[in-house]
Design a protein around this motif. Structure first.
Motif, PDB file in Angstrom:
ATOM      1  N   ALA A  94       0.814  -1.229   0.000  1.00 35.56           N
ATOM      2  CA  ALA A  94       0.000   0.000   0.000  1.00 35.56           C
ATOM      3  C   ALA A  94       0.842   1.271   0.000  1.00 35.56           C
ATOM      4  CB  ALA A  94      -0.935  -0.011   1.201  1.00 35.56           C
ATOM      5  N   ARG A  95       1.999   1.232   0.656  1.00 35.27           N
ATOM      6  CA  ARG A  95       2.812   2.459   0.762  1.00 35.27           C
ATOM      7  C   ARG A  95       3.742   2.658  -0.419  1.00 35.27           C
ATOM      8  NH1 ARG A  95       4.373   3.132   7.126  1.00 35.27           N
ATOM      9  NH2 ARG A  95       2.235   3.301   7.880  1.00 35.27           N
ATOM     10  N   MET A  96       3.841   1.626  -1.245  1.00 38.77           N
ATOM     11  CA  MET A  96       4.712   1.730  -2.422  1.00 38.77           C
ATOM     12  C   MET A  96       3.917   2.235  -3.616  1.00 38.77           C
ATOM     13  SD  MET A  96       6.996  -1.688  -2.430  1.00 38.77           S
ATOM     14  CE  MET A  96       8.151  -2.089  -1.128  1.00 38.77           C
ATOM     15  N   THR A  97       4.612   2.861  -4.555  1.00 42.59           N
ATOM     16  CA  THR A  97       3.955   3.327  -5.777  1.00 42.59           C
ATOM     17  C   THR A  97       3.648   2.130  -6.681  1.00 42.59           C
ATOM     18  OG1 THR A  97       6.033   3.566  -6.984  1.00 42.59           O
ATOM     19  CG2 THR A  97       5.253   5.505  -5.733  1.00 42.59           C
ATOM     20  N   VAL A  98       2.859   2.379  -7.701  1.00 42.21           N
ATOM     21  CA  VAL A  98       2.558   1.361  -8.712  1.00 42.21           C
ATOM     22  C   VAL A  98       3.868   0.802  -9.272  1.00 42.21           C
ATOM     23  CG1 VAL A  98       1.648   1.061 -11.069  1.00 42.21           C
ATOM     24  CG2 VAL A  98       0.283   2.257  -9.339  1.00 42.21           C
ATOM     25  N   TYR A  99       4.779   1.700  -9.629  1.00 40.80           N
ATOM     26  CA  TYR A  99       6.063   1.294 -10.213  1.00 40.80           C
ATOM     27  C   TYR A  99       6.834   0.379  -9.252  1.00 40.80           C
ATOM     28  CZ  TYR A  99      10.592   1.787 -12.594  1.00 40.80           C
ATOM     29  OH  TYR A  99      11.768   1.542 -13.262  1.00 40.80           O
ATOM     30  N   GLU A 100       6.872   0.763  -7.978  1.00 44.88           N
ATOM     31  CA  GLU A 100       7.614  -0.044  -6.985  1.00 44.88           C
ATOM     32  C   GLU A 100       6.962  -1.408  -6.766  1.00 44.88           C
ATOM     33  OE1 GLU A 100       9.418   3.676  -4.341  1.00 44.88           O
ATOM     34  OE2 GLU A 100       7.419   2.907  -3.919  1.00 44.88           O
ATOM     35  N   ASN A 101       5.629  -1.452  -6.783  1.00 43.31           N
ATOM     36  CA  ASN A 101       4.930  -2.741  -6.670  1.00 43.31           C
ATOM     37  C   ASN A 101       5.299  -3.655  -7.837  1.00 43.31           C
ATOM     38  OD1 ASN A 101       2.560  -3.379  -4.585  1.00 43.31           O
ATOM     39  ND2 ASN A 101       2.666  -1.154  -4.811  1.00 43.31           N
ATOM     40  N   GLN A 123      -6.403  -1.413  -7.688  1.00 42.58           N
ATOM     41  CA  GLN A 123      -5.545  -2.277  -6.858  1.00 42.58           C
ATOM     42  C   GLN A 123      -5.563  -3.720  -7.371  1.00 42.58           C
ATOM     43  OE1 GLN A 123      -6.030  -1.974  -2.606  1.00 42.58           O
ATOM     44  NE2 GLN A 123      -6.170   0.246  -2.657  1.00 42.58           N
ATOM     45  N   GLN A 124      -6.736  -4.169  -7.827  1.00 45.16           N
ATOM     46  CA  GLN A 124      -6.829  -5.535  -8.367  1.00 45.16           C
ATOM     47  C   GLN A 124      -6.004  -5.660  -9.648  1.00 45.16           C
ATOM     48  OE1 GLN A 124      -8.615  -8.459  -6.990  1.00 45.16           O
ATOM     49  NE2 GLN A 124      -6.964  -9.094  -8.349  1.00 45.16           N
ATOM     50  N   MET A 125      -6.082  -4.636 -10.493  1.00 43.06           N
ATOM     51  CA  MET A 125      -5.264  -4.634 -11.717  1.00 43.06           C
ATOM     52  C   MET A 125      -3.777  -4.684 -11.357  1.00 43.06           C
ATOM     53  SD  MET A 125      -7.225  -1.728 -13.950  1.00 43.06           S
ATOM     54  CE  MET A 125      -8.960  -1.891 -14.372  1.00 43.06           C
ATOM     55  N   LEU A 126      -3.409  -3.928 -10.322  1.00 46.83           N
ATOM     56  CA  LEU A 126      -2.012  -3.888  -9.896  1.00 46.83           C
ATOM     57  C   LEU A 126      -1.571  -5.248  -9.346  1.00 46.83           C
ATOM     58  CD1 LEU A 126       0.620  -2.395  -9.418  1.00 46.83           C
ATOM     59  CD2 LEU A 126      -0.333  -1.468  -7.287  1.00 46.83           C
ATOM     60  N   ALA A 127      -2.440  -5.904  -8.594  1.00 49.86           N
ATOM     61  CA  ALA A 127      -2.097  -7.227  -8.035  1.00 49.86           C
ATOM     62  C   ALA A 127      -1.837  -8.232  -9.161  1.00 49.86           C
ATOM     63  CB  ALA A 127      -3.222  -7.723  -7.123  1.00 49.86           C
TER      64      ALA A 127
END
Length: 252
Positions: A104-111, A154-158
């Protein structure tokens, strides 16, 4: 050593993921009661069932947490039942877990970097373009912290994070949970595209039986930790007992 054609055909037909007689316990409670299930390479297989049927437990057991107390889980012919979770992740199996569990605390890029770290960033730039093509919304949000995004994003990111490791098998646990129908359609379309264009093998756990069975080549129904039915997605959609239990009041 050369194989005969018959031997090669037999070898080729071994499932990518094979689950045999798996029992999983929480303390003294038996959550999975001897599950048998196969996922062939290149298939989308879905597991449907009511809340609490044991679907997510099976997904987590494949990843070694909790561990199967009995039975065998094999991936690409190798027994992975006793392997630690981090070693299973290195075998080209990726999971998009229930509840998304992004950083949660990381950016999209970092995830996305975290996902790519499993294969040591071998194709990072290429894979970044690939997931941004699938989910353009993530590109727009590249520097945004994961925790500040909507549930659908968030689901797309996961899923994108899981894809960054270039898995041969993608485990998707309840990807549609709590999301608007339009977002659900985008996610299922992306899964279908990955399967058709890249041959990605997908094992999907879903409460949304209608969408899942329409998408899947084959499906299984789980009731109280036991597989009670299996068939093609179309066969299961047509079964009156499946319709009554999982589709009534929903889609027809």
């Amino acid at each position: 050593m050369t194989q005969t054609l018959a031997e090669r055909a037999v070898t080729r037909k071994a499932p990518l993921l094979a689950i045999r007689g798996v029992k999983t316990y929480y303390g003294k409670i038996v959550a999975l009661k001897g599950v048998d299930l196969d996922v062939q390479e290149g298939e989308i297989v879905t597991l449907i069932g009511a809340n609490g049927a044991g679907k997510s437990t099976l997904m987590m057991t494949i990843f070694g947490s909790p561990r199967a107390r009995e039975g065998v889980i094999s991936f690409d012919g190798r027994d992975i039942t006793r392997l630690p979770t981090h070693e299973i992740a290195r075998l080209s199996i990726a999971q998009s877990p229930e509840g998304r569990r992004i950083f949660a605390r990381m950016t999209v890029y970092e995830n996305l970097q975290m996902g790519a770290s499993i294969n040591k960033f071998a194709y990072f730039d290429q894979d970044l373009e690939r997931v941004f093509a699938l989910f353009p919304r993530l590109k727009e949000r590249i520097n945004q912290r994961g925790g500040t995004m909507s549930g659908g994003e968030q689901q797309m990111l996961a899923i994108a994070r899981a894809l960054m490791s270039r898995p041969r098998l993608l485990l998707l646990d309840e990807p549609s949970l709590g999301l608007a129908p339009l977002i659900v359609k985008q996610i299922f379309d992306a899964v279908k595209l990955l399967n058709k264009s890249e041959g990605l093998t997908v094992f999907l756990v879903e409460q949304n039986a209608f969408h899942a069975l329409k998408l899947a080549d084959r499906g299984y129904v789980m009731v109280n930790g036991v597989i009670t039915m299996s068939g093609t997605g179309r066969e299961l959609l047509a079964k009156p007992e499946v319709r009554a239990a999982y589709l009534e009041g929903g889609h027809h």
